[in-house]
Every structure is written in structure tokens, then in C-alpha cells.
Design a protein around this motif. Sequence first.
Motif, short mmCIF file in Angstrom:
data_model
loop_
_atom_site.label_atom_id
_atom_site.label_comp_id
_atom_site.label_asym_id
_atom_site.label_seq_id
_atom_site.Cartn_x
_atom_site.Cartn_y
_atom_site.Cartn_z
N VAL A 73 0.87 -1.18 0.00
CA VAL A 73 0.00 0.00 0.00
C VAL A 73 0.91 1.23 0.00
O VAL A 73 1.85 1.29 0.80
CB VAL A 73 -0.90 0.02 1.26
CG1 VAL A 73 -1.75 1.27 1.29
CG2 VAL A 73 -1.78 -1.22 1.29
N THR A 74 0.66 2.16 -0.89
CA THR A 74 1.56 3.31 -1.01
C THR A 74 0.80 4.57 -1.42
O THR A 74 -0.31 4.48 -1.94
CB THR A 74 2.67 3.01 -2.07
OG1 THR A 74 3.52 4.14 -2.18
CG2 THR A 74 2.07 2.71 -3.43
N ASP A 75 1.43 5.72 -1.20
CA ASP A 75 0.86 6.96 -1.74
C ASP A 75 1.77 7.52 -2.84
O ASP A 75 1.58 8.63 -3.32
CB ASP A 75 0.64 8.00 -0.63
CG ASP A 75 1.93 8.38 0.08
OD1 ASP A 75 3.00 7.82 -0.26
OD2 ASP A 75 1.88 9.24 0.98
N ASP A 76 2.76 6.71 -3.23
CA ASP A 76 3.75 7.16 -4.21
C ASP A 76 3.36 6.62 -5.61
O ASP A 76 3.67 5.47 -5.95
CB ASP A 76 5.13 6.63 -3.76
CG ASP A 76 6.25 7.14 -4.65
OD1 ASP A 76 5.98 7.56 -5.79
OD2 ASP A 76 7.41 7.10 -4.19
N LEU A 77 2.72 7.48 -6.39
CA LEU A 77 2.21 7.05 -7.69
C LEU A 77 3.34 6.61 -8.63
O LEU A 77 3.22 5.58 -9.31
CB LEU A 77 1.40 8.20 -8.32
CG LEU A 77 0.71 7.89 -9.64
CD1 LEU A 77 -0.38 6.84 -9.46
CD2 LEU A 77 0.13 9.14 -10.28
N ALA A 78 4.42 7.38 -8.64
CA ALA A 78 5.52 7.06 -9.56
C ALA A 78 6.12 5.69 -9.24
O ALA A 78 6.33 4.87 -10.15
CB ALA A 78 6.60 8.14 -9.48
N ALA A 79 6.36 5.43 -7.95
CA ALA A 79 6.94 4.14 -7.56
C ALA A 79 5.98 3.00 -7.88
O ALA A 79 6.39 1.93 -8.34
CB ALA A 79 7.27 4.14 -6.06
N ALA A 80 4.68 3.24 -7.66
CA ALA A 80 3.69 2.18 -7.90
C ALA A 80 3.56 1.86 -9.40
O ALA A 80 3.25 0.73 -9.76
CB ALA A 80 2.34 2.61 -7.33
N CYS A 81 3.79 2.85 -10.24
CA CYS A 81 3.59 2.65 -11.69
C CYS A 81 4.82 2.09 -12.39
O CYS A 81 4.71 1.48 -13.46
CB CYS A 81 3.20 3.97 -12.35
SG CYS A 81 1.52 4.47 -11.96
#
Length: 284
Positions: A73-81
Motif C-alpha cells: 500500500v503506497t501513496d507514491d504514484l511514480a513508484a507504484a507505476c
Amino acid sequence: MAMKKCTVIGGGAMGRQIALNTAIHGYEVAVCESFPAALEGLKGWLEEYLAGRVSKGRMTQEQVDAVKARFTVTDDLAAACKDADIVIEAIIEDKQAKLDLLGKVSELVRADTVIATNSSYMVSSTFAGVVKDPERLANLHYFMPALVMKLVEVVKGEHTSQQTVDKLMAFATETGKTPALVQKEEDGFIVNNILNAIKEEAYRLVAQGVCTTRDLDTAVKLGLGHPMGPYELDDMSGVDVRYNVLKRRYEEKGVKSHGYDMIEKLVNEGRLGKKVKHGFYDYE
Ligand SMILES: NC(=O)c1ccc[n+]([C@@H]2O[C@H](COP(=O)([O-])OP(=O)(O)OC[C@H]3O[C@@H](n4cnc5c(N)ncnc54)[C@H](O)[C@@H]3O)[C@@H](O)[C@H]2O)c1
């Protein structure tokens, strides 16, 4: 090549269940949630849900541990994508919010990453203009509750490549779902158009004082064999979700649906359905 890493954006009612279902079926999953309170709520839900599966004997502790190890679970869009093979957008049903997000996502993912939207009504061509390489863009529409409901609709737009369709059909099957292919874009796809016809009548009958919501739901369940009445269904999927659909139709097509005022009043009173324990009915 088979897809292995999935990113779900939006950890609300749909996103969290789509994500967990995908992780249960062996994918590495990241859920990206940008609102801190929602992010904490999502973590709590995950713990509670998985503990419940163990106590009911539906999953072993080892299976739960393995799912948790695959679930971030993350709030980091760049890392998640960054490494995702497939990104599933499941944020609020708001055209501008989805345009803003999907534009960003297509800049952050690899060129071969499939980008899918779980929008309930908006066809993916609505977003094709902001997505780089839109041949990898399509609708992948789940049903509530996404951990349980077997159907997903895969909707091919004119911009969608056959390879993307094939990947989404395979992804649906691999994650325990049965896909129905919608070959031509149509707002609301298959199920929601059928459901709309039923709901229009349900709202008309109540708005015109023919019966109460309770009697209408009872009649539909016992007379048609539906597992849930249309008002119970709106409470489960979110009264606000329904309101956004009707509002969009009103704004874009000038059509004010039966029950519009009734639903707007509920939304203004914060009665958004089961998720807040109050909607058409109370759940305490
Ligand atoms: N609820 C259903 O029955 C159902 C069924 C199928 C598809 N859908 C679709 O799934 C999507 C999500 O619906 P839901 O029921 O999970 O809604 P929800 O309200 O439970 O969750 C919405 C999510 O969007 C996030 N969000 C809100 N505003 C945002 C913004 N401006 N930018 C980024 N994120 C934002 C929230 O933090 C939350 O994670 C919608 O497109 C909806 O139409 C819903």
C-alpha cells in the motif's frame, strides 16, 4: 509474456477488493491511495479481512502471509507505476479526476503496460486523448463486491489493440473472473444498461408514490428472484456513485432521471449507503 505485477490506483470500495483479489491469485500488487485517512483505512480493512478468512477457515495463515508479502500500500504514484505490467484505475467516478490521473499514469509506466479503467459508465476513449500509446487503454469493469462477483466486462475501444484485449481477457481469467467482451464502446457497457432500465422503473414507481422502497425491493427479490432489490443495491454500491452517474447524464444530455431529486437529497444529507451505515436504509 504473462503479466505479474499489477497496480491499482484508488483504495476505495472497489480498488481495495480488486487489488486483494488480484494478490490472492498470485500477482504482486501495489495499491496507490493518495488520501492519508483512506490509506490508513485500507490497511486496517486488509488486516481485518484476512484475519476473518483465517478464523472462518477459508485461508490458512501461510496463505495470508504469502498474500501480504505480495501486497503493498503506497501513496507514491511514480513508484507504484514504475514496474507495473497492468495498471487498474479505480478512483472516484469523476471525468476530470480520471483525465488528470490517467495522463500522469501513462507518463510513469512502461510503453507496454496495459492501462485499464474500472469506470462504471465512461468508455475508455473518454481518456484516450491524454494517454500516451492509447492502444494499451481499455475498460476493465468489475462488480461490487469485486472479491466475490465473477463477472468483469472488458470493453474494446477503437483505439484499443487486440493484444491489449487478449491480455485483459487472460488477466481476468487468471484472477478467477469470467470476462464478457464488449466489442463496441457504449456508455454503461452491458450490465449497467440492463440495470438502468430496471432502476429507472424502480425510481419512477417510488417517486410517483406507487410503493415504498422497501416494498419495491421485496417485490423485485421475491417476484423476479433477484438477490437484492435496486435500492439495496444502490446502498451497497454507494448512493454517491449513482448520483454522479445521474448528474453526468443531466449535465451532458439534459435528461433528469426519475428519482434524481430523491438521490440528490440523500447525498446532501451524507446518506451515501452502507459504507456510512445510512442510505436508503439504516444499517445499525
Ligand atoms: N461502487 C461500485 O459498485 C462500483 C462498481 C464498479 C465500478 N465502480 C467504479 O469504480 C470506481 C471507484 O468507485 P468506488 O466505489 O471504489 O468509490 P470510493 O468512493 O469507495 O473510492 C474512490 C477512491 O478514489 C479516491 N479519490 C477520490 N478523489 C480522488 C482524486 N481527485 N484523485 C485521485 N483519487 C481520488 C479515494 O481516495 C478512493 O480511494 C469508480 O469509477 C466507480 O464508478 C464502482
